[in-house]
Design an enzyme around this catalytic site. Structure first.
Site, PDB file in Angstrom:
ATOM      1  N   CYS A 263     -23.762  10.252  19.366  1.00 45.99           N
ATOM      2  CA  CYS A 263     -24.901  10.011  18.458  1.00 45.99           C
ATOM      3  C   CYS A 263     -24.388   9.475  17.132  1.00 45.99           C
ATOM      4  O   CYS A 263     -24.747   9.974  16.049  1.00 45.99           O
ATOM      5  CB  CYS A 263     -25.707  11.279  18.240  1.00 45.99           C
ATOM      6  SG  CYS A 263     -26.379  11.996  19.742  1.00 45.99           S
ATOM      7  N   GLY A 267     -22.746   5.176  11.699  1.00 43.49           N
ATOM      8  CA  GLY A 267     -21.301   5.322  11.559  1.00 43.49           C
ATOM      9  C   GLY A 267     -20.809   6.034  10.306  1.00 43.49           C
ATOM     10  O   GLY A 267     -19.629   5.935   9.975  1.00 43.49           O
ATOM     11  N   GLY A 268     -21.668   6.769   9.626  1.00 43.88           N
ATOM     12  CA  GLY A 268     -21.228   7.479   8.427  1.00 43.88           C
ATOM     13  C   GLY A 268     -20.107   8.468   8.721  1.00 43.88           C
ATOM     14  O   GLY A 268     -19.087   8.504   8.023  1.00 43.88           O
ATOM     15  N   LYS A 269     -20.287   9.228   9.778  1.00 47.70           N
ATOM     16  CA  LYS A 269     -19.251  10.213  10.129  1.00 47.70           C
ATOM     17  C   LYS A 269     -18.115   9.546  10.898  1.00 47.70           C
ATOM     18  O   LYS A 269     -16.974   9.984  10.816  1.00 47.70           O
ATOM     19  CB  LYS A 269     -19.873  11.368  10.916  1.00 47.70           C
ATOM     20  CG  LYS A 269     -20.917  12.120  10.097  1.00 47.70           C
ATOM     21  CD  LYS A 269     -21.608  13.214  10.877  1.00 47.70           C
ATOM     22  CE  LYS A 269     -22.733  13.818  10.042  1.00 47.70           C
ATOM     23  NZ  LYS A 269     -23.865  12.880   9.803  1.00 47.70           N
ATOM     24  N   ASP A 314     -27.253   6.521  26.726  1.00 52.79           N
ATOM     25  CA  ASP A 314     -28.276   7.540  26.524  1.00 52.79           C
ATOM     26  C   ASP A 314     -27.635   8.888  26.839  1.00 52.79           C
ATOM     27  O   ASP A 314     -27.343   9.190  27.995  1.00 52.79           O
ATOM     28  CB  ASP A 314     -29.468   7.280  27.445  1.00 52.79           C
ATOM     29  CG  ASP A 314     -30.594   8.275  27.212  1.00 52.79           C
ATOM     30  OD1 ASP A 314     -30.370   9.271  26.484  1.00 52.79           O
ATOM     31  OD2 ASP A 314     -31.691   8.068  27.753  1.00 52.79           O
ATOM     32  N   ASP A 333     -23.357  14.989  16.487  1.00 54.70           N
ATOM     33  CA  ASP A 333     -24.325  15.064  15.387  1.00 54.70           C
ATOM     34  C   ASP A 333     -25.682  14.792  16.021  1.00 54.70           C
ATOM     35  O   ASP A 333     -26.134  13.661  16.093  1.00 54.70           O
ATOM     36  CB  ASP A 333     -23.977  14.012  14.323  1.00 54.70           C
ATOM     37  CG  ASP A 333     -24.891  14.094  13.116  1.00 54.70           C
ATOM     38  OD1 ASP A 333     -25.622  15.088  12.992  1.00 54.70           O
ATOM     39  OD2 ASP A 333     -24.881  13.155  12.300  1.00 54.70           O
ATOM     40  N   CYS A 386     -28.969  18.220  10.927  1.00 53.80           N
ATOM     41  CA  CYS A 386     -29.477  18.336   9.548  1.00 53.80           C
ATOM     42  C   CYS A 386     -30.792  19.096   9.574  1.00 53.80           C
ATOM     43  O   CYS A 386     -31.834  18.587   9.169  1.00 53.80           O
ATOM     44  CB  CYS A 386     -29.617  16.973   8.880  1.00 53.80           C
ATOM     45  SG  CYS A 386     -30.610  15.783   9.798  1.00 53.80           S
TER      46      CYS A 386
END
Length: 451
Positions: A263, A267-269, A314, A333, A386
């Site tokens: 997930c 691409g922040g993490k 998926d 995430d 989150c």
């Protein structure tokens, strides 16, 4: 050039239809100054976010002054009233007369000519007498206090009243209505935080190192769009909340390892993982959205990261055998209700529901199950959402451990900063909260495969 108030109304009306998130609607607006000046764009953002943060309080005041039942007010007219009233109550630089006049003009522009008189009369009355409107205190009626004074949706307020102390509820309801800083993470592959901060000092109004994450910086009011800052163009930082920065630190990837970011989204993490691996090893960024993976690839290029490959998958379906037992570390995430980030995304408050929380929990359990078989023996699996809702947090991990005896909770906590570890009070993981740690609400759990 369009009017900021007219654009704000369009955003709120589009959001009302429920097919797009606020982020997406704002992203789809033309970004050049020929459409909106920098000043008008700031006004649009202040009005849209302000109305969504304080909708419950605004509606309480509108209902007080309206001779018409709220359910009979057309949605577009109700949004015009909210915009006008928000300016009267919260924007000191906008004269009340201007807020009323522009609301009436907006009503006419939307061809609701008969409603213009209603809007004019109600807002003039509210501007003159809004201090007469009474709100129950928490002691008098906690549910009424939360839904009107603090603008918490009723279903969520009822959950809080069953689960949380009065002190926690007060702090939580205050914090979700505050305007958070923009938090960025220095890209240590190119520049450390200490060296980056002087480059930003002349371009933002406020600049401070984050309290826990070692590479984070909080900024406010940049003098231009983030994407236009020279430091951004150079790839020296990425926008990422401090709580999100803790996720990769908990995973603690090492140079040379094989890592899966499930997930991965934009691409922040993924990029933070690459930083911690010193751009050495391999990272597979997996997501079901091909468009997001394309943006992820562009972002890795901006940041100078060369160890990421992408796979469109998926994750609710079983993953190809090629990936089984392949990764030293897996980060999930997971998709979630987003109720931990409502101070940044106040639209979530009005779209979330208990049914959505339960639906997301079911999805999280299935994806986590599918990820288990991808972890090497003795490898690490980190679960993050989150959301601070129990069904998406401890309940998911408890269900996973019951059905996956090969995994245990790993309490070594990776590279998590020592200062944040006292927040770890659960047996399965820990949550971060805006009113305690001044960051988004996340739940994190670190699991280890025994064999």
């Amino acid at each position: 050039m369009v009017d900021a108030r007219y654009s704000a109304l369009k955003v709120l009306n589009t959001l009302e239809r429920g097919k797009k998130t606020l982020d997406r609607i704002l992203h789809e607006l033309p970004q050049d100054e020929a459409y909106l000046s920098r000043r008008d764009r700031a006004l649009l953002n202040a009005m849209v976010y302000g109305v969504l943060r304080w909708r419950g309080r605004l509606d309480h005041i509108i209902a007080y002054f309206s001779k018409m039942p709220m359910r009979k007010i057309q949605p577009v007219v109700l949004n015009i009233l909210r915009l006008g009233l928000f300016q009267i109550l919260f924007l000191d630089r906008v004269p009340d007369s201007a807020a009323v006049h522009t609301a009436v003009e907006l009503t006419k522009q939307t061809h609701n000519y008969k409603a213009a008189g209603f809007v004019n009369a109600l807002l003039r009355k509210a501007a003159a007498e809004h201090n007469r409107v009474m709100f129950d205190s928490f002691e008098q009626d906690p549910l009424a206090f939360l839904t009107t004074r603090q603008s918490v949706p009723q279903w969520l307020a009822k959950r809080w009243l069953k689960r949380l102390s009065a002190k926690t509820i007060m702090a939580l309801s205050e914090s979700i209505n505050t305007i958070p800083p923009i938090t960025i993470r220095s890209n240590t592959l190119k520049m450390c935080r200490q060296d980056l901060m002087p480059h930003l000092a002349g371009e933002v109004e406020h600049l401070a190192a984050t309290s826990y994450a070692p590479d984070g910086i909080n900024i406010r009011n940049p003098n231009q769009r983030i994407q236009h800052l020279a430091a951004f163009k150079e790839g020296w930082f990425q926008v990422q909340d401090e709580a999100a920065q803790l996720v990769a630190l908990l995973l603690n990837p090492q140079p040379g390892e094989s890592v899966l970011d499930a997930c991965a989204g934009l691409g922040g993490k993924t990029s933070h993982i690459a930083q911690l691996m010193l751009n050495q090893g391999t990272i597979c960024a997996m997501d079901s959205n091909a468009a997001k993976l394309k943006q992820l690839n562009d972002e890795m290029q901006r940041l100078g990261i060369i160890i990421v490959t992408t796979t469109c998958q998926d994750l609710l379906n079983p993953v190809e055998p090629f990936h089984h037992n392949r990764y030293d570390r897996v980060l999930l995430d997971a998709p979630c209700s987003g109720l931990g980030v409502v101070r940044r995304n106040p639209d979530i408050k009005w779209h979330a529901s208990l049914a959505r929380v339960e639906r997301q929990a079911s999805i999280q359990k299935q994806i986590l199950k599918n990820m288990a078989m991808l972890v090497k023996p003795k490898g690490i699996l980190v679960y993050a959402v989150c959301s601070t809702e129990f069904e998406e947090n401890e309940a998911v991990i408890e269900d996973f451990l019951k059905n996956q005896p090969d995994f245990v909770i790993d309490k070594r906590w990776g590279a998590l900063p020592e200062d944040i570890r006292p927040a770890i009070k659960s047996n399965t993981g820990f949550t971060t909260l805006a009113f305690i740690e001044q960051m988004d609400g996340f739940y994190l759990a670190r699991l280890k495969r025994k064999k």
